[in-house]
Design an enzyme around this catalytic site. Structure first.
Site, PDB file in Angstrom:
ATOM      1  N   ASN A   1       0.880  -1.027   0.134  1.00 44.33           N
ATOM      2  CA  ASN A   1      -0.172  -0.192   0.059  1.00 44.33           C
ATOM      3  C   ASN A   1       0.953   1.164   0.328  1.00 44.33           C
ATOM      4  O   ASN A   1       1.525   1.611   1.039  1.00 44.33           O
ATOM      5  CB  ASN A   1      -0.855  -0.104   1.350  1.00 44.33           C
ATOM      6  CG  ASN A   1      -1.750   1.139   1.488  1.00 44.33           C
ATOM      7  OD1 ASN A   1      -1.769   2.194   0.510  1.00 44.33           O
ATOM      8  ND2 ASN A   1      -2.283   1.384   2.526  1.00 44.33           N
TER       9      ASN A   1
ATOM     10  N   LYS B   1      -0.066   4.286  -0.236  1.00 39.89           N
ATOM     11  CA  LYS B   1      -0.512   5.512   0.199  1.00 39.89           C
ATOM     12  C   LYS B   1      -0.749   6.659  -0.662  1.00 39.89           C
ATOM     13  O   LYS B   1      -0.389   6.283  -1.796  1.00 39.89           O
ATOM     14  CB  LYS B   1      -0.148   5.703   1.681  1.00 39.89           C
ATOM     15  CG  LYS B   1      -0.134   4.603   2.717  1.00 39.89           C
ATOM     16  CD  LYS B   1      -0.040   4.783   4.177  1.00 39.89           C
ATOM     17  CE  LYS B   1      -0.101   3.471   4.907  1.00 39.89           C
ATOM     18  NZ  LYS B   1      -0.251   3.713   6.241  1.00 39.89           N
TER      19      LYS B   1
ATOM     20  N   HIS C   1      -9.659   0.998   4.944  1.00 33.34           N
ATOM     21  CA  HIS C   1      -8.364   1.441   5.648  1.00 33.34           C
ATOM     22  C   HIS C   1      -8.666   2.295   6.802  1.00 33.34           C
ATOM     23  O   HIS C   1      -9.362   3.136   6.484  1.00 33.34           O
ATOM     24  CB  HIS C   1      -7.304   1.894   4.590  1.00 33.34           C
ATOM     25  CG  HIS C   1      -5.942   1.922   5.228  1.00 33.34           C
ATOM     26  ND1 HIS C   1      -5.514   2.820   6.219  1.00 33.34           N
ATOM     27  CD2 HIS C   1      -4.925   1.032   5.098  1.00 33.34           C
ATOM     28  CE1 HIS C   1      -4.393   2.836   6.629  1.00 33.34           C
ATOM     29  NE2 HIS C   1      -3.771   1.545   5.814  1.00 33.34           N
TER      30      HIS C   1
ATOM     31  N   GLU D   1      -6.961   4.810   7.718  1.00 31.24           N
ATOM     32  CA  GLU D   1      -6.773   6.078   7.467  1.00 31.24           C
ATOM     33  C   GLU D   1      -8.065   6.748   6.774  1.00 31.24           C
ATOM     34  O   GLU D   1      -8.335   7.648   6.746  1.00 31.24           O
ATOM     35  CB  GLU D   1      -5.640   6.371   6.565  1.00 31.24           C
ATOM     36  CG  GLU D   1      -4.307   6.431   7.321  1.00 31.24           C
ATOM     37  CD  GLU D   1      -3.184   5.913   6.661  1.00 31.24           C
ATOM     38  OE1 GLU D   1      -3.219   5.690   5.316  1.00 31.24           O
ATOM     39  OE2 GLU D   1      -2.226   5.219   7.375  1.00 31.24           O
TER      40      GLU D   1
ATOM     41  N   GLU E   1      -5.359  -5.103  10.736  1.00 33.52           N
ATOM     42  CA  GLU E   1      -4.426  -4.014  10.837  1.00 33.52           C
ATOM     43  C   GLU E   1      -4.758  -3.008  12.127  1.00 33.52           C
ATOM     44  O   GLU E   1      -5.567  -2.259  12.005  1.00 33.52           O
ATOM     45  CB  GLU E   1      -4.499  -3.003   9.815  1.00 33.52           C
ATOM     46  CG  GLU E   1      -4.052  -3.784   8.475  1.00 33.52           C
ATOM     47  CD  GLU E   1      -3.362  -2.569   7.566  1.00 33.52           C
ATOM     48  OE1 GLU E   1      -2.400  -2.604   7.041  1.00 33.52           O
ATOM     49  OE2 GLU E   1      -4.047  -1.758   7.328  1.00 33.52           O
TER      50      GLU E   1
ATOM     51  N   GLY F   1       2.202   2.551  10.990  1.00 28.24           N
ATOM     52  CA  GLY F   1       3.119   3.529  11.304  1.00 28.24           C
ATOM     53  C   GLY F   1       3.650   3.862  12.321  1.00 28.24           C
ATOM     54  O   GLY F   1       4.302   5.031  12.430  1.00 28.24           O
TER      55      GLY F   1
ATOM     56  N   SER G   1       3.186  -1.827  10.712  1.00 25.74           N
ATOM     57  CA  SER G   1       4.627  -1.469  11.025  1.00 25.74           C
ATOM     58  C   SER G   1       5.397  -2.849  10.572  1.00 25.74           C
ATOM     59  O   SER G   1       6.477  -3.317  11.550  1.00 25.74           O
ATOM     60  CB  SER G   1       4.878  -1.220  12.680  1.00 25.74           C
ATOM     61  OG  SER G   1       4.433   0.147  12.939  1.00 25.74           O
TER      62      SER G   1
HETATM   63  P1  PGA Z   1       2.528   0.512   7.880  1.00 25.32           P
HETATM   64  O1  PGA Z   1       1.097   0.785   7.285  1.00 25.32           O
HETATM   65  O2  PGA Z   1       3.220  -0.546   7.473  1.00 25.32           O
HETATM   66  O3  PGA Z   1       3.359   1.655   7.436  1.00 25.32           O
HETATM   67  O4  PGA Z   1       2.619   0.656   9.463  1.00 25.32           O
HETATM   68  C1  PGA Z   1       0.298  -0.319   6.849  1.00 25.32           C
HETATM   69  C2  PGA Z   1      -0.927   0.123   6.400  1.00 25.32           C
HETATM   70  O5  PGA Z   1      -1.309   1.227   6.543  1.00 25.32           O
HETATM   71  O6  PGA Z   1      -1.404  -0.619   5.642  1.00 25.32           O
END
Ligand code: PGA
Length: 232
Positions: free
Chosen positions: A8, A10, A90, A92, A155, A161, A196
């Site tokens: 992803n 983003k 997601h 976010e 997740e 993150g 992460s």
């Molecule tokens: P990250 O994000 O690996 O940067 O923690 C994972 C995600 O948001 O799908």
């Protein structure tokens, strides 16, 4: 079953970056791993001519098939760019107001349009009950049939993150509950972990009862992403 690695990207990168990613992946030889690259919509064109063993996904999809949906992108349009997968729900996006019911509608539209949804589910903080995650899963299962192909990505929101990851025992506990909910409906689903994951911790995490990873930040470093793909 083969493992899945979903990248992803983003809202990162530019044309130059995605051209270089496409070049790297077109020379990559991997067996037994399904790779799904998910760039922002406007860069999907850079991934139009990828090798057959690499699939393309998007990071969201409209809840409508066509018409009066200003600013949205339908599965039919995505199909023209060889998109096969769609990340939906997601955290976010949930953070800016996407509800379970909107996620459910998007999953239905994606399935009707021939896309495989990668539905993100996860608890807000470490103390949140597993039932919060299962509620998100159940809502989506309402629009699935027995033959539906769907992927869930567990997740934990607090792990995305942040550099923090749950214990393997915690991941296994949640994944077991997700799989139980899925099996009750006799649906076959893949279950990934995301949050992460990086080149230092993926070997420990892959020991969990999961079918692969949804990777965020580490996807931006193509060498590290490929290291994880090869290691898995
Ligand atoms: P990250 O994000 O690996 O940067 O923690 C994972 C995600 O948001 O799908």
């Amino acid at each position: 079953m083969h493992k899945f690695i979903v990248a992803n990207y983003k809202m990162n990168g530019d044309c130059k970056f995605y051209k270089s990613v496409a070049k790297e992946f077109n020379t990559l030889e991997v067996k037994d791993t399904k790779i799904v690259l998910c760039p922002p919509f406007v860069y999907l064109n850079e991934f139009k001519k990828l090798n057959k063993n690499i699939s393309v996904g998007c990071q969201d999809v409209s809840c409508c098939a066509v018409g009066k949906c200003t600013g949205q992108i339908s599965p039919i349009m995505l199909g023209e760019f060889n998109v096969q997968y769609a990340i939906i729900g997601h955290s976010e996006r949930r953070e800016i107001g996407e509800t379970n019911s909107l996620v459910e509608r998007k999953v239905k539209t994606a399935l009707d349009g021939g896309l495989i949804p990668i539905v993100c589910v996860g608890e807000l903080n470490k103390k949140s009950p597993i039932s919060d995650v299962i509620e998100q899963v159940e809502s989506v299962l309402n629009v699935c049939e027995q033959s539906t192909k769907i992927i869930f990505a567990y997740e934990p929101v607090w792990a995305i993150g942040s550099g923090e990851i749950p214990t393997n025992a915690k991941i296994n506990k949640v994944v077991k509950a997700i799989k139980k909910a899925i099996l009750k409906r006799k649906i076959e689903a893949v279950c990934l972990y995301g949050g992460s994951v990086n080149e230092k911790n993926y070997q420990k995490l892959i020991q969990c009862d999961i079918d692969g990873f949804l990777l965020g930040g580490v996807s931006l470093k193509t060498d590290k992403l490929i290291e994880i793909i090869k290691g898995v």
